[in-house]
Each structure stands twice: as C-alpha cells, then as structure tokens.
Design an enzyme around this catalytic site. Structure first.
Site, PDB file in Angstrom:
ATOM      1  N   CYS B  85     -14.908  -1.488 -72.685  1.00 31.21           N
ATOM      2  CA  CYS B  85     -16.132  -2.196 -72.293  1.00 31.21           C
ATOM      3  C   CYS B  85     -17.147  -2.232 -73.422  1.00 31.21           C
ATOM      4  O   CYS B  85     -18.174  -2.908 -73.313  1.00 31.21           O
ATOM      5  CB  CYS B  85     -16.745  -1.546 -71.059  1.00 31.21           C
ATOM      6  SG  CYS B  85     -15.514  -1.117 -69.838  1.00 31.21           S
ATOM      7  N   CYS B 208     -21.620  -0.454 -58.174  1.00 26.09           N
ATOM      8  CA  CYS B 208     -20.643  -0.874 -59.186  1.00 26.09           C
ATOM      9  C   CYS B 208     -20.960  -2.265 -59.710  1.00 26.09           C
ATOM     10  O   CYS B 208     -21.299  -3.165 -58.944  1.00 26.09           O
ATOM     11  CB  CYS B 208     -19.245  -0.944 -58.583  1.00 26.09           C
ATOM     12  SG  CYS B 208     -18.754   0.518 -57.654  1.00 26.09           S
ATOM     13  N   HIS B 333     -20.237  -8.306 -65.427  1.00 26.47           N
ATOM     14  CA  HIS B 333     -19.706  -7.486 -66.508  1.00 26.47           C
ATOM     15  C   HIS B 333     -18.339  -8.002 -66.971  1.00 26.47           C
ATOM     16  O   HIS B 333     -17.315  -7.393 -66.678  1.00 26.47           O
ATOM     17  CB  HIS B 333     -19.629  -6.033 -66.017  1.00 26.47           C
ATOM     18  CG  HIS B 333     -19.171  -5.044 -67.032  1.00 26.47           C
ATOM     19  ND1 HIS B 333     -19.330  -5.215 -68.392  1.00 26.47           N
ATOM     20  CD2 HIS B 333     -18.544  -3.843 -66.881  1.00 26.47           C
ATOM     21  CE1 HIS B 333     -18.820  -4.160 -69.025  1.00 26.47           C
ATOM     22  NE2 HIS B 333     -18.331  -3.319 -68.131  1.00 26.47           N
TER      23      HIS B 333
END
Ligand SMILES: [Zn+2]
Lengths: 141, 386
Positions: B85, B208, B333
């Site tokens: 990430c 999340c 994301h």
C-alpha cells in the site's frame, strides 16, 4: 489461487510448521520463531542453529476473523491470536475451541489440526493451531 | 543538490470503475497531472509508477511499460515501484531521488490500482500478499485481522476506546463530502461505525477503507525548471524506512518503528519538526492506524492518539487537521495510487482554493505518511510553499 495452498510451501516448512523447531543464535543467544538464518543483532558474526521451542505461550492480542480470505471461508468466524511464546518471541496462530473463550492473558499450547482445503476434494493442509491451556492433559499434538 | 518541486497534480475519481481498465485510469491521471502543469508529454524524461498487484488484481504485470505506452511517453524509462500500500509514495520517493541525483529534470510519479475486477475473497487474499505468506496468510490472517490485533493491543495498553477509533472514520467522512474525487461522499456517525458489521473484532466495516479503483499522478521538476511555473510546491524532505514483514516479529505492535524512522529522516532533511506542520495526510487504511500515525509522527505523546482525536485536534480548524480531504476511508484506497493521491492533496491544500469546509487556512507546510502492509514500509513526505 492463494499460494497458501502450495504443497512445496508446507513441505519445506515442515520442521518449523509441524514440530516448532525455530533457530537460535549461538553467538548472542537470540531465539527466532519462525526460524531465521541470519541473526538480526549479530548479522555475519552470528552463528545460527536449529532450536526446539517448547510451544507454550500466552495470548497477547487476538481477533475474530469474520470476513475470511479464499480458502478459509468455511472456517469463519475463527479466532486468531498473537501469541507471546515462553522463549520471548511471538507468533500468529488460530485458536481452536469456542471463540468466546479467547482472551488476552490466557495461556495456550499447540495442537495439530487441519488448516485449509483446496476446494471440496483438493489437498488438505495440516499444521499447528493453539488451544487454551487450562492445565489439563489436553489434546496434545 | 538541486531542490525539487511539484508543478502538476492529477487523478481520476476514486470509485468502483466497472467500465474502465487499469490502462484507462493511469492514462487519465497522468494526462491530468501534465495538463495541470501545462506541460506536454514530450518534456517528461522518466516515469515511476506505484502499483501493488496488477498481476493478481487484473492478471497484468509490466505495469510501468503499460502506463508509459498508453500515455504516449515511449521511449522514456518507466519503472514500477512496489511496497504494497506504500507503492505510490515509493514511486514518488524514487522520482524525487532521480531528480536529486541530477539525472533528470522533469519526472512523473504515478500510482494506479484496479481492484474491483476480483471477487471479495480473492481481493482479501491478494491484499494479504503484503503480509507474510508463510506465517500470516497461511493461518488465515487478513489485513483487517492484523490491524485488529494492533487495535486491541493499543486499547489494552493505552485505554484507547472504540468510540475514539470511530471518530477517525467520522472525521474523514465529514471531510470527504466536499471532495469531488472521493468514493464515499456521505457523513457517518459514531453509532453507524459501531453498528456496522464486524469484520475482525474489534474493527467493523466502517473502520476499514474500501476496495477502490483509481489512479493519481504528480509532475516533479528540478529547481532550475521550477522557475518556469507559477505555483511550485517544494519537496522539503522524504524519508523511507522498513520494519519486519510479519507483525508477530515486532517487540511492540502499538507503534510503527518504520514510521518513526521515516519521519525522523524526513524532518531532518527538511530541518523541521512536527510543530512546523499545518496539516497531515496519514494512512487510515484502518481507523486505529490514524491514531497510531499521529503519535508516531510526533503530534501527540505515545498512547494519546485516541484523546488527540477525541479532542477534535484532527478536524479542519483543529490543532492539526488530518486527512482534510477525506482520507483513505472516504476517498477510497486503490492501494498503489494512495501515496500519490495524498501528496496531490497536500499540494492542493498549499495552493489554496479547495472547498471552504476542507481548506486548511493559511497552510504553508504539510506532511504525508503512506504505509505498506502492517507497517513493513513507511514513507514520509514533507511539502512546503517555499
Ligand atoms: Zn546473534
């Protein structure tokens, strides 16, 4: 698809995955589980050899996995703990039994269990899970 | 050594782009960044692309060549950077280092990820490729699971509460409402977070960040070239650090050593400290991670991140606005793109002109933290108006 179902992966890790053999630096005394071949402290000066772990430890943190990855869908919900081994290092592992019984501070010991299966008639992978150690004889691997 | 400035930023909307490919997304972001800089592609000398796992997400490797080709940038060198990430910020750091070295004057750093082609359980397994396959993935751990272990440890050690974690998501969603690029532009309440479905105790769905498609790009130039641009934003410091791949190999899981080391390096290079920052973009892949980030970046004492959030310090208008454009939680994301998107948002803040509720007034300096895996890679970037 997940590499966790690879047969060679389980085979080459059998000493550590099935028998809790880690490693120890003969130079500084650091122990490693999972085993390492290079001591992070001594680097090239470290002489690292196999080391048998006792397999006893205590739950430091835990979670209940409810959204499971491929290969583990049928097992959810299941408990995973961060276990501080008596030797001082820690390891992640599934805790068997009721998820209600899992708590930080409880002692655990290893048991030999099925980990995953590749589809309905694929290979079944075994390995170490952990059970709450209440001092009884238990179902030792 | 030359200083480095950012002179163009661009991105796609972060969303579930069923109808668009990885190629389409990366091209749109790159073109937008060059358009923002008023530069033609013929001026670009090198491309760095952050991408975590195009191979597993869409079966396509060789991602940097694809991006350069689709954007018409051939034959310049194109390099893929991967640190889970943190791939985006790694591409940025690589572009920065390449200009610093004197080799290039104009470089594009981009990030892209196309995640929604995979079904949920496959996406979970793919993301877990950022952890330790042999010892974490193999026993059924997930990324939410790893951060759940961290969250419970932080709660046990410092008394951090579920409500404080929920306040992170509430803050980021409140901001994201005003960000046209955000995936979820909707306010949520603490109750919504606590009552959403449990994913890995104690983390619920609204703790999340989501699964997202998207791309972002920035144009970096050397000091010599920066003079030709009206509003350059300067890169004051970049730090990158590593920690153990597996969470269980750390002595203490309530802090991220890689963040601390990367921050120290970036602050040192910039000659600045946490007190000099006007805003922060941090890696809220899970709510607990924003709490740990404000501690490890030095904005409050260790263990007081929960209180820092509860006191409203992270709100726009607070002591240190954090994730003022919505964070990973609300913006989405797309893992390889996030690090570049964070940097683009700090540039927008320093230029001014964002919608009033999310514009940090008078902002002169900002800091970005992009984290890979459960903290095995951290990249910290400090930007300033001069
Ligand atoms: Zn040693």
């Amino acid at each position: 698809m997940p590499h966790t179902s690879s047969v060679p992966l389980f085979w080459r890790l059998k000493k550590s995955k099935y028998m809790m053999i880690g490693s120890k630096c003969q130079t500084c005394g650091s122990v490693f589980f999972p085993p390492r071949v290079i001591c992070a402290k001594c680097r090239s000066r470290g002489k690292v050899a196999d080391h048998q772990f006792t397999g006893r430890g205590v739950i430091e943190s835990f979670t209940i996995i409810r959204a499971a990855p491929e290969g583990f869908e049928n097992a959810a919900p299941y408990a995973v703990a961060l276990i501080r081994l008596d030797e001082g290092t820690s390891i992640s592992g599934q805790v068997v039994g009721s998820i209600e019984d899992v708590a930080a501070g409880k002692r655990v010991r290893p048991v030999f269990r099925r980990i995953t299966q590749d589809g309905d008639d694929g290979l079944i992978h075994y390995g170490i899970k952990w059970e709450i150690d209440d001092g009884s004889a238990g179902t030792e691997a | 050594m030359t200083r480095v400035a950012i002179v163009g930023v661009g991105q796609t909307k972060f969303d579930e782009h069923w109808e668009r490919s990885l190629r389409d997304l990366s091209t749109e972001a790159g073109a937008a960044a060059l358009h923002d800089a008023k530069l033609g592609g013929e001026h670009v000398q090198a491309l760095f692309v952050g991408n975590m796992s195009s191979g597993r997400f869409v079966g396509q490797e060789h991602m940097a060549a694809l991006a350069a080709d689709a954007a018409g940038l051939n034959p310049i060198p194109a390099t893929r950077c991967e640190a889970a990430c943190a791939s985006g910020a790694l591409a940025f750091a690589s572009a920065y280092n390449a200009i610093k070295s004197g080799k290039y004057d104009i470089v594009v750093a981009a990030g892209a990820e196309k995640m929604t082609d995979l079904k949920g359980t496959d996406a979970i397994a793919t993301l877990m490729g950022a952890g330790d396959q042999e010892w974490e993935s193999a026993i059924g751990l997930t990324f939410t699971g790893l951060y759940a272990l961290i969250a419970r440890a932080h709660m046990q050690k410092y008394g951090t509460t579920r409500e404080q974690m929920a306040m992170v998501s509430v803050n980021n969603h409140r901001n994201g409402v005003h960000n046209p690029y955000a995936q979820f532009r909707k306010e949520i309440s603490i109750k919504d977070v606590l009552n959403s479905s449990m994913i890995a105790d104690p983390l619920t769905l609204l703790d999340c960040s989501p699964i997202t498609d998207g791309a972002a790009a920035v144009v970096l130039v050397s000091e010599k070239f920066a003079k030709n641009f009206p509003n350059p934003v300067w890169v004051l410091g970049v730090g990158q650090a590593s920690d153990t791949l597996a969470l269980h190999d750390r002595e203490n899981i309530t802090e991220m050593k890689a963040t601390k080391a990367a921050a120290q390096a970036a602050y040192r290079e910039a000659g600045l400290g946490p007190q000099d920052m006007n805003l922060a973009e941090v890696h809220d892949c899970f709510s607990i991670n924003e709490i740990i980030a404000v501690e490890d970046l030095g904005f409050c004492r260790k263990g007081e991140g929960g209180k820092f959030v509860e006191q409203g310090s992270i709100a726009v208008g607070g002591k240190l606005p954090v994730n003022a454009t919505g964070g990973l939680k609300s913006i989405g994301h797309p893992v390889g793109a996030t690090g570049i998107r964070q940097i683009a948002d700090i540039v927008r803040q320093l230029r001014g002109g964002l919608p009033e509720p999310i514009q940090v007034k008078g902002a002169r300096r900002g800091i970005a933290l992009n984290i890979g895996g459960s903290g095995a890679t951290a990249v910290v970037t400090i930007l300033g108006k001069e």
